[in-house]
Design an enzyme around this catalytic site. Sequence first.
Site, PDB file in Angstrom:
ATOM      1  N   ASP A 105      14.780   8.548  25.347  1.00 42.95           N
ATOM      2  CA  ASP A 105      15.977   8.195  24.590  1.00 42.95           C
ATOM      3  C   ASP A 105      16.872   9.430  24.535  1.00 42.95           C
ATOM      4  O   ASP A 105      16.626  10.360  23.756  1.00 42.95           O
ATOM      5  CB  ASP A 105      15.564   7.719  23.183  1.00 42.95           C
ATOM      6  N   PHE A 151      14.050   8.310  15.942  1.00 45.21           N
ATOM      7  CA  PHE A 151      15.089   7.337  15.585  1.00 45.21           C
ATOM      8  C   PHE A 151      15.588   6.677  16.856  1.00 45.21           C
ATOM      9  O   PHE A 151      15.975   7.361  17.808  1.00 45.21           O
ATOM     10  CB  PHE A 151      16.269   7.993  14.848  1.00 45.21           C
ATOM     11  N   LYS A 201      26.526   7.331  22.679  1.00 46.77           N
ATOM     12  CA  LYS A 201      27.243   8.393  21.954  1.00 46.77           C
ATOM     13  C   LYS A 201      28.258   9.143  22.818  1.00 46.77           C
ATOM     14  O   LYS A 201      29.343   8.642  23.070  1.00 46.77           O
ATOM     15  CB  LYS A 201      26.234   9.352  21.310  1.00 46.77           C
TER      16      LYS A 201
HETATM   17  C1  PLP Z   1      18.181   9.168  19.519  1.00 47.25           C
HETATM   18  C2  PLP Z   1      18.984   7.990  19.097  1.00 47.25           C
HETATM   19  N1  PLP Z   1      18.684   6.769  19.575  1.00 47.25           N
HETATM   20  C3  PLP Z   1      19.390   5.688  19.237  1.00 47.25           C
HETATM   21  C4  PLP Z   1      20.450   5.757  18.359  1.00 47.25           C
HETATM   22  C5  PLP Z   1      21.219   4.515  17.992  1.00 47.25           C
HETATM   23  O1  PLP Z   1      22.474   4.536  18.583  1.00 47.25           O
HETATM   24  P1  PLP Z   1      23.641   3.552  18.066  1.00 47.25           P
HETATM   25  O2  PLP Z   1      23.955   3.968  16.657  1.00 47.25           O
HETATM   26  O3  PLP Z   1      24.778   3.769  19.017  1.00 47.25           O
HETATM   27  O4  PLP Z   1      23.105   2.165  18.124  1.00 47.25           O
HETATM   28  C6  PLP Z   1      20.787   7.003  17.813  1.00 47.25           C
HETATM   29  C7  PLP Z   1      21.884   7.109  16.832  1.00 47.25           C
HETATM   30  O5  PLP Z   1      21.924   8.010  16.014  1.00 47.25           O
HETATM   31  C8  PLP Z   1      20.039   8.144  18.189  1.00 47.25           C
HETATM   32  O6  PLP Z   1      20.321   9.360  17.696  1.00 47.25           O
END
Ligand code: PLP
Length: 394
Positions: free
Chosen positions: A215, A129, A244
């Site tokens: 990520d 994700f 986050k």
């Molecule tokens: C691993 C990862 N990447 C990207 C995101 C996207 O982040 P945002 O919701 O702040 O755009 C998330 C959100 O859950 C995530 O867990």
Amino acid sequence: MSQQYLIPTYARQPVAFVRGEGVWLFDENGDKYMDAISGIAVCNLGHCHPAVSRTLAEQAGQLMHTSNLYRIPAQEALAQRLCEISGMQSAFFSNSGAEANEAAIKIARLFGNRKGVAKPTVLVMEGSFHGRTMATLSATGNSKVQEGFTPLVEGFIRVPFNDVDAIAAHAGNPDVVAILAEPVQGEGGINIPDPGYLQALRQLCDQHDWLLMLDEIQTGNGRTGHYFACMGESVVPDVLTTAKGLGNGFPIGACLVAGKAQGVFGPGTHGSTYGGNPLGCATSLTVVNTLANEVVAGVSAKGEQLKAAFQQALGDVAMVTEVRQKGLMIGIQLDRPCGELVNSAREAGLLINVTAGSVVRLLPPLVISDAEMQTLVDQLSAVIRSFANAQEVA
Ligand SMILES: Cc1ncc(COP(=O)(O)O)c(C=O)c1O
């Protein structure tokens, strides 16, 4: 109040919180809930950490925003601190995780195009994700996130997670310029790769002149027991994205670069009006310092303690097939869909999440105490046990 004027993109639970303190949230009736999901891995220092709230209030009274037309000392200080912690070399600040990943994907494109690669392509993982913008949902390995949004952004090839050979099989593809992966897949179900996986990715990237892009939006900011998860494997990526927990509730993200990715972005190649503003950076600097100085060192032991306690408490529940844990990312795998546990846990005063259909995901604040961990184990085990009993009777 009504939800009538909100575009209904979320299936919200029927509760609204008005106050938070540490691991606790309080609703409009004064009822108290333990937040074992931390606003989805955001409030790692708990709700309304006094040092964070103080910095935010002080900075709000001094200067909130100027734009990136000018130097921003708090932004420079935050970048330096994050680089000192991680071994990265420089930072670009965004307002969210998806935006941090957008920056990473643009860096990969620019890196490839400058090398004369015909169609710069990023290897991405099944079960991943990366966000909800067009490029990040295209990179995401979950068809539900992509459904209805074709045409997707091109330039991604998907491979199985935790499978080094599947990546090495693309070594002969001249279009590949980067790998994008989460060190532990969060939304995908707390999927923890084998030890050595990140190092193997690092090695492949070095061999083939690819960028290693990690990520760490969910795994970063202490969540896995190291400030960033890659530090636990002694791996320095070329690109590291985070968000986050970086702001503990203030919306801020970062794309950090090093090695081959250092110097790819120059003036005019990327930007954000709000990104890295004084309010966000001053707040985040307090968050980062508090996490790094006072909290991260205790996270692994807490996570292991919770895993052992859940294994003990749920060992005789046949429906529970595995407890996965890295720091305070915990996944309790059931053998069947268990989304309804979210409601029954909340009715018992506990906020949890179920992801990938059958995984209870816990991301408690990293400041959770021993007594609070015991409450979490007792309450959740009782909820899972009564779910299991009801299923057996049915
Ligand atoms: C691993 C990862 N990447 C990207 C995101 C996207 O982040 P945002 O919701 O702040 O755009 C998330 C959100 O859950 C995530 O867990």
